[in-house]
Scaffold this active site. Structure first.
Site, short mmCIF file in Angstrom:
data_model
loop_
_atom_site.label_atom_id
_atom_site.label_comp_id
_atom_site.label_asym_id
_atom_site.label_seq_id
_atom_site.Cartn_x
_atom_site.Cartn_y
_atom_site.Cartn_z
N GLU A 238 -38.72 54.61 75.23
CA GLU A 238 -37.51 55.02 74.54
C GLU A 238 -37.92 56.10 73.54
O GLU A 238 -38.85 55.90 72.75
CB GLU A 238 -36.87 53.84 73.80
CG GLU A 238 -35.61 54.30 73.09
CD GLU A 238 -34.81 53.20 72.43
OE1 GLU A 238 -35.19 52.02 72.50
OE2 GLU A 238 -33.78 53.57 71.83
N ARG B 105 -48.49 42.11 76.21
CA ARG B 105 -48.64 43.36 75.48
C ARG B 105 -49.96 43.37 74.74
O ARG B 105 -50.56 42.33 74.48
CB ARG B 105 -47.47 43.58 74.53
CG ARG B 105 -47.32 42.59 73.41
CD ARG B 105 -45.96 42.67 72.73
NE ARG B 105 -45.70 43.94 72.09
CZ ARG B 105 -44.73 44.78 72.45
NH1 ARG B 105 -43.93 44.49 73.44
NH2 ARG B 105 -44.53 45.90 71.81
N LYS C 51 -42.86 49.92 66.36
CA LYS C 51 -42.37 51.28 66.09
C LYS C 51 -41.56 51.33 64.81
O LYS C 51 -41.61 52.30 64.07
CB LYS C 51 -41.49 51.76 67.25
CG LYS C 51 -42.23 52.59 68.28
CD LYS C 51 -41.24 53.31 69.18
CE LYS C 51 -41.21 52.68 70.54
NZ LYS C 51 -40.23 53.28 71.46
#
Ligand code: ATP
Ligand code: MG
Length: 562
Positions: A37, A263, A273
């Site tokens: 994104e 992850r 983020k």
């Protein structure tokens, strides 16, 4: 790029792919994608996903797409789109064809939503946010059907069309999938698939005021692109039934397989983020590419190589269970790569003047030294030697015991790649600080030991006249706490390392560094790895960043504490 010094990885995803290839599933094709994104810079966790997706494609004769998952226009921007592409290229990967955007499928996605409505599988719901929350139920209680759930297909088609035309305010209506309000999986309780957002989009401008939700858009975009294996992180495991549900209801070109892996989490590092953005917005760091940031751009500016990052991602493996990787492993991958490939140079970080009293005043010798002591193919460099030199303040003591293998008053030391010198005299200022050393050199000691004596210590130096003046920035870990973002009482910023940046304004560097390219790391012998900063500094004001120390000083601290 030159290839990783590792073998072909065989993780559990590769095993799934191998099995699929054996069964000729997807006509023997492998097509992956990396779907960021564009709402921030990529970080080390993304690097792991990039390496995984591109490498799986590469080693199975497949291809990998780059798709910007841009369904949240408020938080996204062109700046991030550009930075992400640069980072992926720098890591050494090339995506298939043009860059893709979920937003370029907005019409197709809208049409799929209409198809769902026509099949009686979606409805326009007019509950407000608070009501919707109530109807949703909890993990232990089933939800309730929305009173709008039984609207007719015609009414739904009409309302959805008018939502698109901008006739309603944000939040007034939403399009929901008609699945099961009693499902134990909350994601299946009639999830929203379209909502009204009256904002411009960085790609589509003001064309749309309804935007698809991630879960709806993602799987369908995968199907539109012919993705075979849609690899994502574990938090999407509970979304897989929904991913499959949309593809099962609709007439799609193919049904990609979603596969989840754990992850990457790294200690002493924050990879959310949102938190990284906070550090940037509050100017705790100097932008997304601050050399202390765990972003790919930050690491590049710091002097990391793509190979070091790829080797690290490879070494951390691909698993199904969450864990935390020691940042020491990342630093090890970096040191290992730089030790093998970084050119050597000399840099004096805390200069102390040395006058060689028996060296002729106007004489300059051009000494030669290897660029890399273990790799002759990297060639040689020239070191001007003259009467006035600089050594590091820390390499001299007036008195010291035998453990101090550097220069001591009245004793000898070897200047790296040059002669043996002896310190004869110390000059001090009025405050009693040492400002200069008077030394003599032995002209018979270039590349050989002096007759009858062994000189053990070796120190680095530069010629006073020929060296370059530079600012050196000593970077260290940004956090001094192993898990800065899992403390319940204190905000992650409470654990910022106060000495993560130390600026040395008056350093002296070997003349050959005038040719240094930004980002290219050098080993400053005995000091660490450094590179020219790509953003600040100029020809007249050199700025070098310390990439990493020669040894892991954090492990030493941990050992001493334990
Ligand atoms: P956001 O909170 O903004 O969604 P994100 O980290 O999920 O953050 P995306 O841009 O959606 O950001 O991530 C792109 C891809 O990178 C996704 O497939 C995601 O699963 C993967 N990814 C993100 N963080 C990690 C990580 N720490 N380890 C491995 N893969 C990751
Ligand atoms: Mg995400």
């Amino acid at each position: 790029m030159d290839h990783q010094e590792t073998t072909r990885p065989n993780n559990f995803i590769q095993q799934i792919i191998s099995e699929d290839l054996k069964n000729n599933k997807n006509n023997g094709q492998v097509h992956t994608r990396f779907p960021p994104e564009p709402n921030g810079f990529l970080h080390i966790g993304h690097a792991k996903s990039i390496c995984l997706n591109f490498t799986l494609a590469e080693q199975n004769s497949g291809v990998c797409n780059l798709r910007f998952d841009d369904t949240n226009p408020e938080k996204e921007s062109q700046e991030f789109i550009d930075a992400i592409q640069e980072d992926i290229r720098w890591l050494g990967f090339q995506w298939e064809g043009e860059v893709r955007y979920t937003s370029s499928y907005f019409q197709a996605l809208y049409d799929y939503a209409v198809e769902l409505i026509q099949k009686g599988k979606a409805y326009v719901c007019s509950l407000n946010a608070e009501q919707a929350r109530e109807y949703r139920g909890t993990l232990t209680e089933p939800g309730k059907n929305s009173p709008y759930r039984e609207r007719s297909v015609e009414e739904n088609l009409d309302l959805f069309e008018r939502m698109r035309r901008g006739e309603f305010a944000e939040g007034e209506h939403a399009l929901r999938a008609k699945i099961d309000m009693a499902s134990p999986n909350m994601n299946m309780r009639d999830p929203i698939i379209y909502r009204i957002r009256k904002v411009d989009h960085h790609q589509t401008g003001d064309e749309w005021c309804v935007y698809p939700m991630y879960d709806f858009a993602h799987g369908l975009s995968d199907a539109i692109e012919g993705i075979t294996h849609s690899i994502c992180t574990l938090e999407f495991e509970d979304h897989r039934p929904l991913y499959d549900w949309f593809l099962d209801q609709l007439d799609v070109p193919c049904h990609p397989q979603q596969i989840e892996f754990a992850r990457l989490n790294v200690n002493y590092t924050v990879t959310s983020k949102r938190k990284l953005k906070q550090l940037v917005d509050e100017q705790v760091v100097d932008g997304w590419d601050d050399p202390r940031m765990p972003t790919i751009a930050g690491m590049r500016r710091r002097g990391f190589t793509p190979r070091a990052i790829r080797n690290f991602c490879e070494a951390t493996g691909v698993t199904k269970s969450e864990g935390v990787v020691d940042v020491g492993m990342l630093e090890h991958a970096l040191r290992d790569d730089l030790n093998k490939h970084a050119p050597r140079a000399m840099g004096v970080l805390h200069p102390l003047k040395v006058v060689i009293t028996n060296y002729p005043e106007d004489q300059v010798e051009q000494l030669t030294a290897p660029v890399h002591p273990q790799d002759e193919s990297m060639g040689t460099r020239t070191l001007p030697f003259a009467r006035e030199l600089f050594i590091d303040v820390e390499d001299f003591k007036e008195q010291a015991n035998k453990k101090f293998k550097r220069l001591v008053l009245g004793k000898e030391v070897r200047l790296r790649n040059a002669y043996v010198i002896r310190c004869d005299d110390v000059i001090k200022n009025q405050a009693g600080e040492i400002i200069e050393l008077r030394c003599s050199y032995d002209p018979e000691t270039l590349g050989k030991d002096p007759e009858g004596r062994k000189v053990k210590g070796v120190i680095h130096w530069v010629s006073a006249e020929h060296s370059l003046s530079a600012e050196v920035r000593l970077y260290d870990r940004l956090f001094d706490e192993a898990s800065p973002d899992s403390n319940k009482e204190r905000d992650f910023k409470a654990f910022l390392n106060k000495s993560s940046l130390q600026v040395l304004a008056e350093c002296r560097l070997e003349a050959s560094l005038a040719e240094a390219k930004p980002g290219q790391a050098y080993q400053f012998e005995r000091e660490g790895y450094f590179c020219l900063d790509s953003k600040e500094g100029s020809k007249d004001h050199l700025v070098f960043n310390r990439t990493i120390t020669l040894r892991d000083t954090w492990a030493k601290i941990a050992n001493e504490a334990g």
